[in-house]
Design a protein around this motif. Structure first.
Motif, PDB file in Angstrom:
ATOM      1  N   PHE A  12       0.846  -1.194   0.000  1.00  0.00           N
ATOM      2  CA  PHE A  12       0.000   0.000   0.000  1.00  0.00           C
ATOM      3  C   PHE A  12       0.881   1.243   0.000  1.00  0.00           C
ATOM      4  O   PHE A  12       1.805   1.347   0.816  1.00  0.00           O
ATOM      5  N   ARG A  13       0.611   2.157  -0.911  1.00  0.00           N
ATOM      6  CA  ARG A  13       1.348   3.431  -0.925  1.00  0.00           C
ATOM      7  C   ARG A  13       0.360   4.537  -1.215  1.00  0.00           C
ATOM      8  O   ARG A  13      -0.404   4.454  -2.173  1.00  0.00           O
ATOM      9  N   ASN A  14       0.419   5.570  -0.368  1.00  0.00           N
ATOM     10  CA  ASN A  14      -0.477   6.697  -0.584  1.00  0.00           C
ATOM     11  C   ASN A  14       0.085   7.554  -1.711  1.00  0.00           C
ATOM     12  O   ASN A  14       0.528   8.671  -1.498  1.00  0.00           O
ATOM     13  N   GLU A  15       0.066   7.027  -2.920  1.00  0.00           N
ATOM     14  CA  GLU A  15       0.694   7.667  -4.081  1.00  0.00           C
ATOM     15  C   GLU A  15       0.123   9.063  -4.312  1.00  0.00           C
ATOM     16  O   GLU A  15      -1.087   9.281  -4.179  1.00  0.00           O
ATOM     17  N   ILE A  16       0.983   9.977  -4.721  1.00  0.00           N
ATOM     18  CA  ILE A  16       0.550  11.352  -4.975  1.00  0.00           C
ATOM     19  C   ILE A  16      -0.175  11.437  -6.307  1.00  0.00           C
ATOM     20  O   ILE A  16      -1.169  12.140  -6.441  1.00  0.00           O
ATOM     21  N   ILE A  46      -4.756   0.675 -14.108  1.00  0.00           N
ATOM     22  CA  ILE A  46      -4.186  -0.085 -12.985  1.00  0.00           C
ATOM     23  C   ILE A  46      -2.672   0.068 -12.890  1.00  0.00           C
ATOM     24  O   ILE A  46      -2.024  -0.615 -12.103  1.00  0.00           O
ATOM     25  N   PHE A  47      -2.082   1.006 -13.674  1.00  0.00           N
ATOM     26  CA  PHE A  47      -0.612   1.155 -13.644  1.00  0.00           C
ATOM     27  C   PHE A  47      -0.138   1.619 -12.266  1.00  0.00           C
ATOM     28  O   PHE A  47       0.801   1.080 -11.712  1.00  0.00           O
ATOM     29  N   ARG A  48      -0.773   2.646 -11.740  1.00  0.00           N
ATOM     30  CA  ARG A  48      -0.368   3.145 -10.426  1.00  0.00           C
ATOM     31  C   ARG A  48      -1.596   3.292  -9.545  1.00  0.00           C
ATOM     32  O   ARG A  48      -2.467   4.120  -9.799  1.00  0.00           O
ATOM     33  N   THR A  49      -1.683   2.453  -8.530  1.00  0.00           N
ATOM     34  CA  THR A  49      -2.801   2.497  -7.596  1.00  0.00           C
ATOM     35  C   THR A  49      -2.243   2.560  -6.188  1.00  0.00           C
ATOM     36  O   THR A  49      -1.040   2.399  -5.979  1.00  0.00           O
ATOM     37  N   ARG A  50      -3.120   2.784  -5.223  1.00  0.00           N
ATOM     38  CA  ARG A  50      -2.622   2.906  -3.843  1.00  0.00           C
ATOM     39  C   ARG A  50      -2.567   1.562  -3.144  1.00  0.00           C
ATOM     40  O   ARG A  50      -1.900   1.397  -2.151  1.00  0.00           O
ATOM     41  N   GLY A  77       7.079   2.820 -19.133  1.00  0.00           N
ATOM     42  CA  GLY A  77       6.932   2.887 -17.678  1.00  0.00           C
ATOM     43  C   GLY A  77       7.595   1.676 -17.045  1.00  0.00           C
ATOM     44  O   GLY A  77       7.731   0.625 -17.674  1.00  0.00           O
ATOM     45  N   GLU A  78       8.004   1.848 -15.792  1.00  0.00           N
ATOM     46  CA  GLU A  78       8.685   0.743 -15.102  1.00  0.00           C
ATOM     47  C   GLU A  78       7.728  -0.414 -14.856  1.00  0.00           C
ATOM     48  O   GLU A  78       6.628  -0.238 -14.356  1.00  0.00           O
ATOM     49  N   LEU A  79       8.172  -1.599 -15.240  1.00  0.00           N
ATOM     50  CA  LEU A  79       7.395  -2.810 -14.989  1.00  0.00           C
ATOM     51  C   LEU A  79       8.033  -3.632 -13.876  1.00  0.00           C
ATOM     52  O   LEU A  79       7.371  -4.101 -12.963  1.00  0.00           O
ATOM     53  N   TRP A  80       9.333  -3.814 -13.972  1.00  0.00           N
ATOM     54  CA  TRP A  80      10.032  -4.728 -13.067  1.00  0.00           C
ATOM     55  C   TRP A  80      11.327  -4.037 -12.638  1.00  0.00           C
ATOM     56  O   TRP A  80      12.124  -3.638 -13.494  1.00  0.00           O
ATOM     57  N   PRO A 123      14.693  -8.525  -7.514  1.00  0.00           N
ATOM     58  CA  PRO A 123      13.720  -8.346  -8.601  1.00  0.00           C
ATOM     59  C   PRO A 123      12.300  -8.195  -8.038  1.00  0.00           C
ATOM     60  O   PRO A 123      11.818  -9.064  -7.326  1.00  0.00           O
ATOM     61  N   SER A 124      11.679  -7.058  -8.338  1.00  0.00           N
ATOM     62  CA  SER A 124      10.368  -6.760  -7.773  1.00  0.00           C
ATOM     63  C   SER A 124       9.399  -6.365  -8.886  1.00  0.00           C
ATOM     64  O   SER A 124       9.653  -5.428  -9.635  1.00  0.00           O
ATOM     65  N   LEU A 125       8.302  -7.115  -8.958  1.00  0.00           N
ATOM     66  CA  LEU A 125       7.385  -6.996 -10.097  1.00  0.00           C
ATOM     67  C   LEU A 125       5.971  -6.763  -9.592  1.00  0.00           C
ATOM     68  O   LEU A 125       5.523  -7.445  -8.675  1.00  0.00           O
ATOM     69  N   GLY A 126       5.270  -5.786 -10.173  1.00  0.00           N
ATOM     70  CA  GLY A 126       3.887  -5.525  -9.781  1.00  0.00           C
ATOM     71  C   GLY A 126       2.938  -6.438 -10.550  1.00  0.00           C
ATOM     72  O   GLY A 126       3.012  -6.514 -11.767  1.00  0.00           O
ATOM     73  N   VAL A 127       2.053  -7.116  -9.821  1.00  0.00           N
ATOM     74  CA  VAL A 127       1.114  -8.052 -10.468  1.00  0.00           C
ATOM     75  C   VAL A 127       0.215  -7.306 -11.461  1.00  0.00           C
ATOM     76  O   VAL A 127       0.043  -7.732 -12.601  1.00  0.00           O
ATOM     77  N   GLU A 128      -0.337  -6.158 -11.020  1.00  0.00           N
ATOM     78  CA  GLU A 128      -1.289  -5.448 -11.883  1.00  0.00           C
ATOM     79  C   GLU A 128      -0.582  -4.828 -13.092  1.00  0.00           C
ATOM     80  O   GLU A 128      -1.130  -4.803 -14.184  1.00  0.00           O
ATOM     81  N   ARG A 129       0.643  -4.317 -12.880  1.00  0.00           N
ATOM     82  CA  ARG A 129       1.369  -3.754 -14.029  1.00  0.00           C
ATOM     83  C   ARG A 129       1.687  -4.838 -15.039  1.00  0.00           C
ATOM     84  O   ARG A 129       1.648  -4.606 -16.242  1.00  0.00           O
ATOM     85  N   LEU A 130       1.984  -6.037 -14.542  1.00  0.00           N
ATOM     86  CA  LEU A 130       2.252  -7.130 -15.481  1.00  0.00           C
ATOM     87  C   LEU A 130       0.964  -7.523 -16.197  1.00  0.00           C
ATOM     88  O   LEU A 130       0.960  -7.740 -17.408  1.00  0.00           O
TER      89      LEU A 130
HETATM   90  P1  ATP Z   1       7.491   3.980  -9.662  1.00  0.00           P
HETATM   91  O1  ATP Z   1       8.811   4.630 -10.012  1.00  0.00           O
HETATM   92  O2  ATP Z   1       6.635   3.630 -10.848  1.00  0.00           O
HETATM   93  O3  ATP Z   1       6.736   4.679  -8.570  1.00  0.00           O
HETATM   94  P2  ATP Z   1       8.925   2.396  -7.828  1.00  0.00           P
HETATM   95  O4  ATP Z   1      10.298   2.523  -8.401  1.00  0.00           O
HETATM   96  O5  ATP Z   1       8.538   3.181  -6.646  1.00  0.00           O
HETATM   97  O6  ATP Z   1       7.846   2.581  -9.005  1.00  0.00           O
HETATM   98  P3  ATP Z   1       9.404  -0.133  -6.630  1.00  0.00           P
HETATM   99  O7  ATP Z   1       9.400   0.354  -5.245  1.00  0.00           O
HETATM  100  O8  ATP Z   1      10.691  -0.491  -7.262  1.00  0.00           O
HETATM  101  O9  ATP Z   1       8.605   0.870  -7.574  1.00  0.00           O
HETATM  102  O10 ATP Z   1       8.357  -1.351  -6.741  1.00  0.00           O
HETATM  103  C1  ATP Z   1       8.575  -2.482  -7.525  1.00  0.00           C
HETATM  104  C2  ATP Z   1       7.451  -2.741  -8.490  1.00  0.00           C
HETATM  105  O11 ATP Z   1       6.187  -2.661  -7.849  1.00  0.00           O
HETATM  106  C3  ATP Z   1       7.355  -1.720  -9.623  1.00  0.00           C
HETATM  107  O12 ATP Z   1       8.238  -2.028 -10.653  1.00  0.00           O
HETATM  108  C4  ATP Z   1       5.916  -1.876 -10.043  1.00  0.00           C
HETATM  109  O13 ATP Z   1       5.757  -2.989 -10.909  1.00  0.00           O
HETATM  110  C5  ATP Z   1       5.203  -2.165  -8.745  1.00  0.00           C
HETATM  111  N1  ATP Z   1       4.608  -0.935  -8.198  1.00  0.00           N
HETATM  112  C6  ATP Z   1       5.216   0.013  -7.446  1.00  0.00           C
HETATM  113  N2  ATP Z   1       4.353   0.977  -7.103  1.00  0.00           N
HETATM  114  C7  ATP Z   1       3.160   0.650  -7.651  1.00  0.00           C
HETATM  115  C8  ATP Z   1       1.854   1.255  -7.651  1.00  0.00           C
HETATM  116  N3  ATP Z   1       1.604   2.386  -6.985  1.00  0.00           N
HETATM  117  N4  ATP Z   1       0.857   0.643  -8.334  1.00  0.00           N
HETATM  118  C9  ATP Z   1       1.086  -0.518  -8.985  1.00  0.00           C
HETATM  119  N5  ATP Z   1       2.286  -1.138  -9.013  1.00  0.00           N
HETATM  120  C10 ATP Z   1       3.317  -0.571  -8.359  1.00  0.00           C
END
Ligand code: ATP
Length: 461
Positions: A203-207, A213-217, A287-290, A322-329
């Motif tokens: 969970f991240r309180n993203e700005i 679904i690319f960036r969610t909280r 955009g960053e995936l992994w 290696p850290s991968l977001g399920v929804e981004r994938l």
């Molecule tokens: P970004 O630069 O896009 O904010 P990050 O560098 O903060 O990402 P990491 O902390 O490296 O991301 O997290 C690893 C992975 O988790 C990311 O590559 C992405 O796939 C996924 N991820 C991170 N933040 C989110 C988010 N808010 N929503 C969906 N997926 C996320």
């Protein structure tokens, strides 16, 4: 033409992959619920990752750690305290921005090599002025001072809301692995190099959440921490890069839609020797995936010395993460699979999903509602092994189009029992007619593996 986000969002909603969250109460911004097909797809992605990164390897073990952790974890990791995000508002258009990101982008586009890591907010604010950075939304350059903002969700453990019981929802799954390092290592008797991996919500309180679904909280991560001797970390980083890239190809991501980007020396954080991002070409750009950083465990805030039994020495391992977001994938998989064409004068959407990921692996169509006895039996038999849908509504052509749209690799009409692959499927077809004619699966091992080997010529009628 590449798929637009609007097309994808509406397909996902119509066909039951992804719905807007809490819709009947007016929704909740940037939350999404996964419908019947989306839940299947998500589970298939996670299952395949678990199989390939944990089950099929001798050097990685699994874990499932708690979302709520002792708050000291987040002090040690730097998530509470000095590491909050530096935020400022644009006075002209009232949008909020991360100062460090705007500066980073400016430095990158201008080709200026300068590190801003560890800078205080006043110095960052001075750089905004020095480089004449403007608001990406309105182009003006009238920003407020920078305020620190912490992206962690807070909640309270226990019944009273006093601060003694303050806990955070984890912003990453990695710390759950670090705090269990000793326990896992001794219980599983693993020696360096080895990894611990888990899948779980973060969970991240993203700005600036958004882009579907690319960036969610609230999101889910598939994270692996691979511990190795410090002198081997670059080599392991290289191996993991290859493993991750090959895996994306295996699950069907188009090679022209993703790339590996190495961080430059300026971008690297002080504790990392090398970092690679695997980036995907989303409809809004790369955009960053992994993320694939290397890190030194001494910065995890805990003594994670490890006594190496063979060498008789104590070491602090290095770690590849290696850290991968399920929804981004999941989003990348849908974009890679999506195409449109004209069939019988009608436009149709085709998803070319790998049979292992496809929410449904086959659909069975009786030619008519009356001629359905074999078809029902066939469907029941197939369900023992595969995810199968039975559909007797509408013309055969329409039924095919419905399955094309959701990526079902095989459709079987009955009683004639002929397998017809999705015409755009990236995967070669297989002759299924013998099992279909019997309406019983004599050999249940006729699985996706044979389909993918391509040893059977396609049978298209
Ligand atoms: P970004 O630069 O896009 O904010 P990050 O560098 O903060 O990402 P990491 O902390 O490296 O991301 O997290 C690893 C992975 O988790 C990311 O590559 C992405 O796939 C996924 N991820 C991170 N933040 C989110 C988010 N808010 N929503 C969906 N997926 C996320």
């Amino acid at each position: 033409a590449p798929v637009s986000m609007n097309d994808l969002v509406s397909l996902c909603k119509q066909r039951g992959f992804i719905f807007p969250g809490s819709e009947i109460y007016g929704g909740l911004a940037n939350t999404w619920d996964y419908g019947p097909l989306g839940a299947e797809l998500k589970n298939n992605i996670k299952r395949l990752w678990w199989k390939d990164f944990i089950t099929n390897r001798d050097d990685v073990v699994g874990l499932d750690s708690a979302i709520l952790m002792n708050p000291r974890t987040w002090e040690a990791s730097g998530h509470v305290g000095g590491f909050s995000d530096p935020l400022m508002d644009c006075r002209a258009c009232k949008t909020r921005h991360r100062a460090d990101k705007l500066i980073d982008e400016k430095l990158k586009t201008e080709g200026i090599k300068r590190s801003i890591e560890g800078m205080d907010n006043a110095s960052l604010r001075a750089l905004i002025t020095e480089y004449k950075i403007t608001c990406p939304d309105c182009g003006k350059s009238d920003f407020t001072d920078i305020r620190a903002f912490n992206l962690m969700f807070k909640t309270y453990q226990g019944v009273t809301e006093d601060s003694g019981a303050l806990v955070y929802l984890r912003p990453e799954t990695a710390q759950g692995i670090f705090v269990n390092f000793r326990n896992v290592q001794s219980a599983s008797r693993k020696k360096l190099p080895f990894g611990i991996a888990q899948i779980g919500k973060s969970f991240r309180n993203e700005i600036t959440p958004g882009n579907f679904i690319f960036r969610t909280r609230e999101f889910e991560q598939m994270e692996l921490e691979f511990f190795c001797f410090p002198e081997d970390s670059i080599e392991w980083h290289g191996k993991w890069k290859e493993t991750c890239r090959d895996w994306l190809l295996k699950i069907g991501l188009k090679p022209e839609l993703f790339r590996l980007r190495e961080h430059s020396a300026q971008e690297l954080s002080h504790y990392s020797k090398a970092t690679t991002d695997i980036e995907f070409l989303f409809p809004f750009g790369w955009g960053e995936l992994w993320a694939l950083p290397t890190a030194h465990m001494k910065f995890s805030g805990k003594d994670l010395h490890y006594a190496e039994p063979d060498r008789g020495i104590k070491v602090i391992p290095h770690v590849i993460e290696p850290s991968l977001g399920v929804e981004r994938l999941l989003l990348s998989v849908l974009i890679s699979a999506y195409s449109r064409d004209i069939a019988d004068g009608e436009e149709r959407v085709v998803l070319s999903l790998s049979p292992e990921l496809a929410p449904l692996q086959a659909a069975v169509f009786p030619l008519s509602k009356k001629l359905n006895e074999n078809a029902e039996k066939l469907c029941t038999d197939l369900r023992r092994q595969f995810r199968v849908e039975y559909d007797d509504a509408g013309s055969i052509g329409r039924r095919y189009r419905r399955q094309d749209e959701i990526g079902t690799p095989f459709c079987i009409t009955s009683p004639y029992a002929i397998a017809i692959p999705c015409s755009r499927s990236a995967f070669p077809s297989v002759h299924l007619s013998s099992i279909c004619l019997n309406a019983s699966i004599a050999n249940p091992l006729l699985t996706v593996r044979r389909i993918q080997s391509g040893s059977h010529p396609p049978t298209v009628k």
